[in-house]
Design a protein around this motif. Structure first.
Motif, PDB file in Angstrom:
ATOM      1  N   GLY A 191       0.841  -1.190   0.000  1.00 18.15           N
ATOM      2  CA  GLY A 191       0.000   0.000   0.000  1.00 18.15           C
ATOM      3  C   GLY A 191       0.876   1.240   0.000  1.00 18.15           C
ATOM      4  N   TYR A 192       0.571   2.159   0.893  1.00 14.95           N
ATOM      5  CA  TYR A 192       1.310   3.408   0.977  1.00 14.95           C
ATOM      6  C   TYR A 192       2.240   3.408   2.183  1.00 14.95           C
ATOM      7  CZ  TYR A 192      -1.975   4.912  -2.562  1.00 14.95           C
ATOM      8  OH  TYR A 192      -2.702   5.012  -3.724  1.00 14.95           O
ATOM      9  N   ARG A 193       2.704   2.214   2.568  1.00 11.19           N
ATOM     10  CA  ARG A 193       3.607   2.087   3.701  1.00 11.19           C
ATOM     11  C   ARG A 193       4.863   1.319   3.304  1.00 11.19           C
ATOM     12  NH1 ARG A 193       0.116   1.732   9.325  1.00 11.19           N
ATOM     13  NH2 ARG A 193      -0.789   3.808   9.056  1.00 11.19           N
ATOM     14  N   LEU A 194       5.991   1.784   3.839  1.00 11.42           N
ATOM     15  CA  LEU A 194       7.281   1.174   3.557  1.00 11.42           C
ATOM     16  C   LEU A 194       7.978   0.891   4.878  1.00 11.42           C
ATOM     17  CD1 LEU A 194       9.537   0.417   1.484  1.00 11.42           C
ATOM     18  CD2 LEU A 194      10.372   2.770   1.752  1.00 11.42           C
ATOM     19  N   ALA A 195       8.371  -0.373   5.070  1.00 11.28           N
ATOM     20  CA  ALA A 195       9.107  -0.782   6.265  1.00 11.28           C
ATOM     21  C   ALA A 195      10.540  -1.092   5.884  1.00 11.28           C
ATOM     22  CB  ALA A 195       8.447  -1.998   6.903  1.00 11.28           C
ATOM     23  N   LEU A 196      11.499  -0.479   6.575  1.00  9.16           N
ATOM     24  CA  LEU A 196      12.914  -0.820   6.420  1.00  9.16           C
ATOM     25  C   LEU A 196      13.283  -1.771   7.551  1.00  9.16           C
ATOM     26  CD1 LEU A 196      14.484   2.674   5.629  1.00  9.16           C
ATOM     27  CD2 LEU A 196      13.439   1.039   4.059  1.00  9.16           C
ATOM     28  N   VAL A 197      14.002  -2.840   7.207  1.00  8.33           N
ATOM     29  CA  VAL A 197      14.274  -3.898   8.177  1.00  8.33           C
ATOM     30  C   VAL A 197      15.761  -4.222   8.195  1.00  8.33           C
ATOM     31  CG1 VAL A 197      13.795  -6.291   8.839  1.00  8.33           C
ATOM     32  CG2 VAL A 197      11.981  -4.896   7.801  1.00  8.33           C
ATOM     33  N   ASP A 198      16.318  -4.284   9.403  1.00  5.94           N
ATOM     34  CA  ASP A 198      17.671  -4.804   9.596  1.00  5.94           C
ATOM     35  C   ASP A 198      17.599  -5.830  10.709  1.00  5.94           C
ATOM     36  OD1 ASP A 198      20.405  -5.196   9.373  1.00  5.94           O
ATOM     37  OD2 ASP A 198      20.821  -3.052   9.171  1.00  5.94           O
ATOM     38  N   SER A 199      18.708  -6.511  10.975  1.00  2.00           N
ATOM     39  CA  SER A 199      18.668  -7.588  11.961  1.00  2.00           C
ATOM     40  C   SER A 199      19.982  -7.682  12.706  1.00  2.00           C
ATOM     41  CB  SER A 199      18.355  -8.922  11.272  1.00  2.00           C
ATOM     42  OG  SER A 199      19.335  -9.220  10.292  1.00  2.00           O
ATOM     43  N   MET A 200      19.953  -8.411  13.813  1.00  6.39           N
ATOM     44  CA  MET A 200      21.143  -8.670  14.603  1.00  6.39           C
ATOM     45  C   MET A 200      21.010 -10.048  15.244  1.00  6.39           C
ATOM     46  SD  MET A 200      20.291  -5.867  17.595  1.00  6.39           S
ATOM     47  CE  MET A 200      21.815  -6.131  18.490  1.00  6.39           C
ATOM     48  N   LEU A 201      22.131 -10.668  15.563  1.00  5.28           N
ATOM     49  CA  LEU A 201      22.157 -12.000  16.149  1.00  5.28           C
ATOM     50  C   LEU A 201      22.799 -11.916  17.521  1.00  5.28           C
ATOM     51  CD1 LEU A 201      21.632 -15.065  15.649  1.00  5.28           C
ATOM     52  CD2 LEU A 201      23.991 -15.196  14.818  1.00  5.28           C
ATOM     53  N   VAL A 202      22.100 -12.405  18.555  1.00  6.49           N
ATOM     54  CA  VAL A 202      22.602 -12.349  19.930  1.00  6.49           C
ATOM     55  C   VAL A 202      22.395 -13.706  20.593  1.00  6.49           C
ATOM     56  CG1 VAL A 202      22.066  -9.884  20.106  1.00  6.49           C
ATOM     57  CG2 VAL A 202      20.396 -11.578  20.905  1.00  6.49           C
ATOM     58  N   PRO A 203      23.130 -13.998  21.684  1.00  8.22           N
ATOM     59  CA  PRO A 203      22.892 -15.233  22.431  1.00  8.22           C
ATOM     60  C   PRO A 203      21.521 -15.216  23.105  1.00  8.22           C
ATOM     61  CG  PRO A 203      25.039 -14.285  22.953  1.00  8.22           C
ATOM     62  CD  PRO A 203      24.276 -13.250  22.194  1.00  8.22           C
ATOM     63  N   PRO A 212      20.559 -17.986  17.955  1.00  7.24           N
ATOM     64  CA  PRO A 212      21.008 -19.112  17.124  1.00  7.24           C
ATOM     65  C   PRO A 212      19.984 -20.224  16.958  1.00  7.24           C
ATOM     66  CG  PRO A 212      22.762 -18.411  18.599  1.00  7.24           C
ATOM     67  CD  PRO A 212      21.535 -17.666  19.012  1.00  7.24           C
ATOM     68  N   ASP A 213      19.128 -20.463  17.962  1.00  7.70           N
ATOM     69  CA  ASP A 213      18.181 -21.574  17.864  1.00  7.70           C
ATOM     70  C   ASP A 213      16.897 -21.197  17.133  1.00  7.70           C
ATOM     71  OD1 ASP A 213      17.040 -19.928  19.709  1.00  7.70           O
ATOM     72  OD2 ASP A 213      16.933 -21.412  21.316  1.00  7.70           O
ATOM     73  N   GLU A 214      16.759 -19.954  16.693  1.00  6.31           N
ATOM     74  CA  GLU A 214      15.609 -19.486  15.918  1.00  6.31           C
ATOM     75  C   GLU A 214      14.283 -19.609  16.665  1.00  6.31           C
ATOM     76  OE1 GLU A 214      15.532 -20.161  11.648  1.00  6.31           O
ATOM     77  OE2 GLU A 214      17.397 -21.301  11.802  1.00  6.31           O
ATOM     78  N   ASN A 215      14.331 -19.551  17.975  1.00 12.88           N
ATOM     79  CA  ASN A 215      13.096 -19.518  18.760  1.00 12.88           C
ATOM     80  C   ASN A 215      12.466 -18.141  18.567  1.00 12.88           C
ATOM     81  OD1 ASN A 215      11.093 -19.295  20.728  1.00 12.88           O
ATOM     82  ND2 ASN A 215      12.271 -20.396  22.281  1.00 12.88           N
TER      83      ASN A 215
END
Length: 327
Positions: free
Chosen positions: A210-222, A270-273
């Motif tokens: 639609g008329y919305r834009l989401a910018l996404v980044d990520s990080m990995l932590v224990p 790491p376990d993708e929970n």
């Protein structure tokens, strides 16, 4: 476009891009641009009764798009460099665009929210509607088959140090968006690997719906419990700064004034929970972009995209501009 229904809402009023002036898609070859220029120049040349202003638009468009370096710079800027002119003044990114949600200071139109039967039905789950529609005899900024594609670009960040970890993290993020967002919002379009309008730095993912834009980044932590103080994730004596996404959100908002732009940081373990890590937000820890675990990320991103005006719309000009900024 198969399955697309007519759109009866307001159309954006904007200063045309160089591609629109020549009547070619953003995927046009050099030969197609040259042939389009010859046709447009004949039609608008003052010696043949054409309009001087339109002829100048055509000339400027060809000067930029026929030069590979100038065209690349124009595309990387999301059409804000070497702009066309309206009333003798240059178009300026957001000011030249229209406002989809009536934000103060933005010119143009306000999009009407899509009607809901009985106040219950969420149109985000309905088949995608293309704006403007693909009609015979018109040359859209994007070919219909490209606009219909749900995902564009490769989830990969360039770099020498830690590249493998970044690639894995971005692949997981793209897979989550693909599975949980694209599957429920037919109009959603995932773009992996955009350039920032400011300095061409890397933006991992963007989702347009639609008329919305989401910018996404990520990080990995224990795994574990973390506290968010508005600037850092705190785990015992360890503090971790999330990716600097807020500046990129502001930059994209300046360039895409017709869209509501927000940022999201997905925190993975790491376990993708999906419920890990647990993040407690400290009182008063406000921030433009807040780190979220997968469960909350999906919930908040889905709400943002589906609650906007006409969430089942694919805004073709915005998608075309974003695609020119892919790495």
């Amino acid at each position: 476009m198969p399955g697309a229904r007519p759109y009866d809402g307001p159309m954006p009023a904007h200063v045309p891009s160089h591609y629109e002036v020549l009547g070619v898609p953003v995927t046009a070859s050099e030969g197609e641009i040259r042939r389009a220029y010859r046709r447009a120049a004949r039609a608008h040349h003052p010696d043949h009764g054409g309009d001087v202003v339109e002829f100048r638009r055509v000339t400027l468009a060809f000067e930029v798009l026929s030069d590979p370096r100038a065209r690349a710079a124009y595309d990387r800027s999301y059409f804000t460099s070497s702009p066309q002119r309206e009333g003798g003044r240059p178009a300026e990114g957001a000011a030249a665009a229209s406002s989809a949600e009536g934000r103060p200071g933005a010119a143009g139109f306000t999009a009407r929210p899509a009607p809901r039967a009985g106040g219950q039905r969420n149109p985000a789950g309905e088949p995608a509607v293309y704006v403007p529609p693909f009609e015979p005899g018109t040359v859209p900024l994007l070919p219909a088959a490209v606009a219909a594609r749900a995902e564009h670009g490769v989830p990969r960040r360039r770099g020498l140090f830690g590249a493998e970890a970044r690639i894995q993290r971005e692949e997981r993020t793209a897979a989550l968006i693909r599975r949980r967002i694209l599957g429920t919002i037919p109009s959603a379009r995932l773009l992996n690997g955009l350039r920032s309008p400011r300095d061409a730095s890397h933006v991992a993912h963007a989702v347009l719906a639609g008329y919305r834009l989401a910018l996404v980044d990520s990080m990995l932590v224990p795994r574990g419990n973390y506290a968010w103080d508005g600037a850092h994730l705190i785990h015992g004596s360890r503090t971790v700064a999330p990716p600097r996404l807020a500046e990129q959100v502001r930059d994209f908002q300046d360039v895409f004034g017709e869209l509501n732009v927000q940022g999201y940081i997905l925190v993975q373990t790491p376990d993708e929970n999906p419920h890990e890590p647990v993040i407690d937000v400290r009182r008063g820890a406000g921030a433009l972009v807040e780190p979220l675990n997968a469960s909350k990320f999906v919930r908040e991103l889905t709400f943002f995209l589906s609650s906007g005006p006409q969430p089942n719309v694919v805004l073709v000009p915005a998608l075309a501009r974003l695609l020119t900024g892919l790495h």
